[in-house]
Write a protein that holds these residues in place. Structure first.
Motif, PDB file in Angstrom:
ATOM      1  N   PHE A  82       0.843  -1.194   0.000  1.00  0.00           N
ATOM      2  CA  PHE A  82       0.000   0.000   0.000  1.00  0.00           C
ATOM      3  C   PHE A  82       0.875   1.240   0.000  1.00  0.00           C
ATOM      4  CE2 PHE A  82      -2.761   2.983   2.641  1.00  0.00           C
ATOM      5  CZ  PHE A  82      -3.510   3.399   1.558  1.00  0.00           C
ATOM      6  N   ILE A  83       0.630   2.134  -0.951  1.00  0.00           N
ATOM      7  CA  ILE A  83       1.360   3.398  -1.054  1.00  0.00           C
ATOM      8  C   ILE A  83       0.356   4.513  -0.756  1.00  0.00           C
ATOM      9  CG2 ILE A  83       2.779   4.873  -2.528  1.00  0.00           C
ATOM     10  CD1 ILE A  83       3.290   2.255  -4.209  1.00  0.00           C
ATOM     11  N   PRO A  84       0.252   4.917   0.525  1.00  0.00           N
ATOM     12  CA  PRO A  84      -0.799   5.863   0.929  1.00  0.00           C
ATOM     13  C   PRO A  84      -0.778   7.196   0.184  1.00  0.00           C
ATOM     14  CG  PRO A  84       0.529   5.168   2.836  1.00  0.00           C
ATOM     15  CD  PRO A  84       1.101   4.516   1.627  1.00  0.00           C
ATOM     16  N   GLU A  85       0.406   7.646  -0.206  1.00  0.00           N
ATOM     17  CA  GLU A  85       0.515   8.934  -0.894  1.00  0.00           C
ATOM     18  C   GLU A  85      -0.220   8.936  -2.229  1.00  0.00           C
ATOM     19  OE1 GLU A  85       3.533   7.118  -0.120  1.00  0.00           O
ATOM     20  OE2 GLU A  85       3.332   7.938   1.898  1.00  0.00           O
ATOM     21  N   LYS A  86      -0.360   7.766  -2.834  1.00  0.00           N
ATOM     22  CA  LYS A  86      -1.036   7.674  -4.127  1.00  0.00           C
ATOM     23  C   LYS A  86      -2.544   7.475  -4.002  1.00  0.00           C
ATOM     24  CE  LYS A  86       2.722   5.939  -6.985  1.00  0.00           C
ATOM     25  NZ  LYS A  86       3.060   4.901  -7.979  1.00  0.00           N
ATOM     26  N   CYS A  87      -3.009   7.123  -2.808  1.00  0.00           N
ATOM     27  CA  CYS A  87      -4.421   6.798  -2.599  1.00  0.00           C
ATOM     28  C   CYS A  87      -5.295   8.047  -2.713  1.00  0.00           C
ATOM     29  CB  CYS A  87      -4.623   6.139  -1.238  1.00  0.00           C
ATOM     30  SG  CYS A  87      -6.340   5.684  -0.913  1.00  0.00           S
ATOM     31  N   LEU A  88      -6.356   7.945  -3.522  1.00  0.00           N
ATOM     32  CA  LEU A  88      -7.308   9.043  -3.706  1.00  0.00           C
ATOM     33  C   LEU A  88      -8.551   8.896  -2.833  1.00  0.00           C
ATOM     34  CD1 LEU A  88      -7.138   9.265  -7.603  1.00  0.00           C
ATOM     35  CD2 LEU A  88      -5.880  10.637  -5.922  1.00  0.00           C
ATOM     36  N   GLY A  89      -8.660   7.788  -2.117  1.00  0.00           N
ATOM     37  CA  GLY A  89      -9.812   7.570  -1.243  1.00  0.00           C
ATOM     38  C   GLY A  89     -11.085   7.194  -1.975  1.00  0.00           C
ATOM     39  N   CYS A  90     -10.974   6.556  -3.114  1.00  0.00           N
ATOM     40  CA  CYS A  90     -12.147   6.218  -3.936  1.00  0.00           C
ATOM     41  C   CYS A  90     -12.950   5.037  -3.380  1.00  0.00           C
ATOM     42  CB  CYS A  90     -11.734   5.928  -5.370  1.00  0.00           C
ATOM     43  SG  CYS A  90     -10.779   4.402  -5.560  1.00  0.00           S
ATOM     44  N   GLN A  91     -12.351   4.228  -2.534  1.00  0.00           N
ATOM     45  CA  GLN A  91     -12.970   3.061  -1.898  1.00  0.00           C
ATOM     46  C   GLN A  91     -13.254   1.901  -2.846  1.00  0.00           C
ATOM     47  OE1 GLN A  91     -15.928   3.847   1.173  1.00  0.00           O
ATOM     48  NE2 GLN A  91     -15.546   6.047   0.941  1.00  0.00           N
ATOM     49  N   GLU A  92     -12.701   1.930  -4.042  1.00  0.00           N
ATOM     50  CA  GLU A  92     -12.886   0.821  -4.987  1.00  0.00           C
ATOM     51  C   GLU A  92     -12.288  -0.467  -4.437  1.00  0.00           C
ATOM     52  OE1 GLU A  92     -14.590   0.775  -7.920  1.00  0.00           O
ATOM     53  OE2 GLU A  92     -15.215   2.834  -7.492  1.00  0.00           O
ATOM     54  N   CYS A  93     -11.193  -0.360  -3.703  1.00  0.00           N
ATOM     55  CA  CYS A  93     -10.549  -1.542  -3.120  1.00  0.00           C
ATOM     56  C   CYS A  93     -11.452  -2.197  -2.075  1.00  0.00           C
ATOM     57  CB  CYS A  93      -9.202  -1.182  -2.501  1.00  0.00           C
ATOM     58  SG  CYS A  93      -9.266   0.089  -1.220  1.00  0.00           S
ATOM     59  N   VAL A  94     -12.173  -1.385  -1.313  1.00  0.00           N
ATOM     60  CA  VAL A  94     -13.092  -1.898  -0.298  1.00  0.00           C
ATOM     61  C   VAL A  94     -14.164  -2.753  -0.966  1.00  0.00           C
ATOM     62  CG1 VAL A  94     -14.753  -1.275   1.492  1.00  0.00           C
ATOM     63  CG2 VAL A  94     -12.667   0.078   1.218  1.00  0.00           C
ATOM     64  N   LEU A 112      -8.153   0.838   5.412  1.00  0.00           N
ATOM     65  CA  LEU A 112      -7.422   0.090   6.438  1.00  0.00           C
ATOM     66  C   LEU A 112      -7.181  -1.271   5.814  1.00  0.00           C
ATOM     67  CD1 LEU A 112      -9.615   1.120   9.464  1.00  0.00           C
ATOM     68  CD2 LEU A 112      -7.264   1.832   9.035  1.00  0.00           C
ATOM     69  N   ILE A 113      -5.971  -1.465   5.336  1.00  0.00           N
ATOM     70  CA  ILE A 113      -5.669  -2.651   4.544  1.00  0.00           C
ATOM     71  C   ILE A 113      -4.434  -3.354   5.071  1.00  0.00           C
ATOM     72  CG2 ILE A 113      -4.340  -1.337   2.843  1.00  0.00           C
ATOM     73  CD1 ILE A 113      -5.667  -3.167   0.713  1.00  0.00           C
ATOM     74  N   CYS A 114      -4.513  -4.659   5.151  1.00  0.00           N
ATOM     75  CA  CYS A 114      -3.391  -5.459   5.643  1.00  0.00           C
ATOM     76  C   CYS A 114      -2.274  -5.473   4.597  1.00  0.00           C
ATOM     77  CB  CYS A 114      -3.863  -6.889   5.917  1.00  0.00           C
ATOM     78  SG  CYS A 114      -2.544  -7.984   6.467  1.00  0.00           S
ATOM     79  N   ILE A 115      -1.067  -5.220   5.057  1.00  0.00           N
ATOM     80  CA  ILE A 115       0.085  -5.234   4.154  1.00  0.00           C
ATOM     81  C   ILE A 115       0.984  -6.444   4.401  1.00  0.00           C
ATOM     82  CG2 ILE A 115       0.072  -2.751   3.708  1.00  0.00           C
ATOM     83  CD1 ILE A 115       2.261  -2.491   5.905  1.00  0.00           C
ATOM     84  N   GLN A 116       0.457  -7.429   5.144  1.00  0.00           N
ATOM     85  CA  GLN A 116       1.189  -8.672   5.409  1.00  0.00           C
ATOM     86  C   GLN A 116       2.546  -8.411   6.064  1.00  0.00           C
ATOM     87  OE1 GLN A 116      -0.183 -11.758   4.791  1.00  0.00           O
ATOM     88  NE2 GLN A 116      -2.032 -10.862   3.925  1.00  0.00           N
ATOM     89  N   CYS A 117       2.603  -7.455   6.996  1.00  0.00           N
ATOM     90  CA  CYS A 117       3.874  -7.112   7.650  1.00  0.00           C
ATOM     91  C   CYS A 117       4.227  -8.065   8.789  1.00  0.00           C
ATOM     92  CB  CYS A 117       3.844  -5.673   8.153  1.00  0.00           C
ATOM     93  SG  CYS A 117       2.693  -5.375   9.513  1.00  0.00           S
TER      94      CYS A 117
END
Length: 138
Positions: A82-94, A112-117
């Motif tokens: 996940f690259i938060p700086e690029k996120c526009l908040g469109c919620q398509e991923c949700v 709020l997305i798991c990045i498998q850390c």
């Protein structure tokens, strides 16, 4: 070889929420359980077991395909970066998440997305959640 989250030992879960707090603290820099990408809850009833809503680490993540701004990139071994700086908040991923584990934070306007850390695994006192190499190699 990349690893993904597994919750194969939920019968040992005591509902301490240490995994959720670890995720919120290390990834979102918050002490709120609401900021965790992993969610622990009961199946219902007074004596029910606990369930974990976690990212399944899809080898071809639908959330990344739905992200048109390049904020979610497929991760080697499964899941996404996940690259938060690029996120526009469109919620398509949700909407695209096949297991419905992506939630949206309206305060930050980011998912709020798991990045498998693996932060959640390090703080689980009973090793309920683990990081494992996927058996089928995907």
């Amino acid at each position: 070889m990349a690893k993904i989250l597994q919750a194969n030992y939920m019968a040992k879960c005591i509902g301490c929420y240490s995994c959720m707090l670890a995720c919120a603290r290390t990834v979102r820099h918050s002490f709120s359980l609401q900021q965790s990408a992993i969610q622990i809850h009961t199946a219902g009833g007074l004596q029910s077991r606990f369930l974990a809503d976690i990212c399944r680490g899809c080898s071809e993540p639908a959330c990344a395909k739905a992200c048109h701004c390049g904020a979610l990139l497929p991760r080697n071994g499964g899941g996404v970066r996940f690259i938060p700086e690029k996120c526009l908040g469109c919620q398509e991923c949700v909407e695209a998440c096949v297991v419905k584990t992506i939630r949206f934070d309206h305060t930050s306007n980011k998912p709020l997305i798991c990045i498998q850390c693996g932060s959640c695994t390090r703080f689980c006192p009973h090793q309920v959640i683990t990081m494992e190499v996927r058996e089928d190699g995907r």
